[in-house]
Design an enzyme around this catalytic site. Structure first.
Site, PDB file in Angstrom:
ATOM      1  N   HIS A  67       0.690  -1.207  -0.024  1.00 52.21           N
ATOM      2  CA  HIS A  67       0.017  -0.061  -0.062  1.00 52.21           C
ATOM      3  C   HIS A  67       0.844   1.346  -0.061  1.00 52.21           C
ATOM      4  O   HIS A  67       1.949   1.235   0.641  1.00 52.21           O
ATOM      5  CB  HIS A  67      -0.796   0.042   1.254  1.00 52.21           C
ATOM      6  N   PHE A 119       0.796   2.975   6.889  1.00 45.44           N
ATOM      7  CA  PHE A 119      -0.315   3.200   7.596  1.00 45.44           C
ATOM      8  C   PHE A 119      -1.422   2.841   6.469  1.00 45.44           C
ATOM      9  O   PHE A 119      -1.430   3.401   5.144  1.00 45.44           O
ATOM     10  CB  PHE A 119      -0.487   4.483   7.930  1.00 45.44           C
ATOM     11  N   ILE A 121      -5.740   2.512   5.741  1.00 45.15           N
ATOM     12  CA  ILE A 121      -7.029   2.942   6.518  1.00 45.15           C
ATOM     13  C   ILE A 121      -7.783   2.894   5.116  1.00 45.15           C
ATOM     14  O   ILE A 121      -7.374   3.388   3.869  1.00 45.15           O
ATOM     15  CB  ILE A 121      -7.065   4.191   7.337  1.00 45.15           C
ATOM     16  N   CYS A 122      -9.221   2.575   5.122  1.00 49.57           N
ATOM     17  CA  CYS A 122     -10.005   2.569   4.011  1.00 49.57           C
ATOM     18  C   CYS A 122     -10.397   3.949   3.924  1.00 49.57           C
ATOM     19  O   CYS A 122     -11.311   4.635   4.440  1.00 49.57           O
ATOM     20  CB  CYS A 122     -11.237   1.604   4.517  1.00 49.57           C
ATOM     21  N   ALA A 123      -9.604   4.689   2.844  1.00 47.43           N
ATOM     22  CA  ALA A 123      -9.896   6.043   2.760  1.00 47.43           C
ATOM     23  C   ALA A 123     -11.676   6.382   2.247  1.00 47.43           C
ATOM     24  O   ALA A 123     -11.936   7.511   2.468  1.00 47.43           O
ATOM     25  CB  ALA A 123      -8.915   6.553   1.826  1.00 47.43           C
TER      26      ALA A 123
END
Length: 174
Positions: A67, A119, A121-123
């Site tokens: 990612h 990091f 995170i599901c944006a």
């Protein structure tokens, strides 16, 4: 496409269509193809999740390392995947004020130094304010907790990306 169409896809077509459901991890789509036929959208999603869950911790960290940094170098240089670009832009990460960009860069760097992976995170389920807050808070986690949290976020991203590709209504059965 419906689940019947998914089940009928050749290995190559399945791989090409689902190669980035998990960011830059086409091997996962290749492995999931062999789990066909899928009875439903949920079964397809479960196959992706089960593959990730079965990985050793080092494999899970590998998924996280695929990612990009949020609002990072890849966004600035235009080298994000199409999916990541849309997700980050949707959360407002392509339009940060200079103070927000500075905070994001500093926290991203601290996070990577602490955990050894970026990091995640599901944006699409967050805005820039919440992403910055969570990034700051999650820097305090233990590595094992954060690795597990990151994988759960990958699963959310995967689900939303699958929903963009496959109809998931209740009638989507074999």
């Amino acid at each position: 496409m419906d689940i019947g169409t998914v089940n009928a896809l050749s290995y190559e077509d399945f791989g090409n269509i689902f190669c980035n459901v998990v960011e830059k991890c086409p091997i996962i789509a290749a492995a999931v193809w062999s789990s066909r036929p899928f009875a439903s959208f949920s079964a397809l999603e479960a196959a992706f999740n089960e593959f990730m869950d079965a990985l050793p911790e080092s494999g899970k960290e590998g998924i996280l390392r695929c990612h990009p940094d949020l609002a990072g170098r890849d966004l600035q240089s235009g080298t994000l995947t199409k999916e990541s670009l849309e997700e980050q832009a949707g959360a407002g990460l392509d339009a940060l004020e200079s103070s927000e960009a500075s905070s994001m860069a500093r926290l991203n760097e601290h996070y990577k130094e602490r955990f050894g992976f970026p990091f995640v995170i599901c944006a699409r389920m967050n805005d820039k304010k919440n992403i910055l807050r969570q990034l700051s808070e999650r820097c305090q986690h233990e590595r094992t907790v954060e690795r597990a949290h990151g994988i759960e976020e990958v699963k959310k991203i995967c689900r939303l990306r699958l929903q963009g590709l496959v109809c998931h209504d209740a009638q989507n059965k074999l």
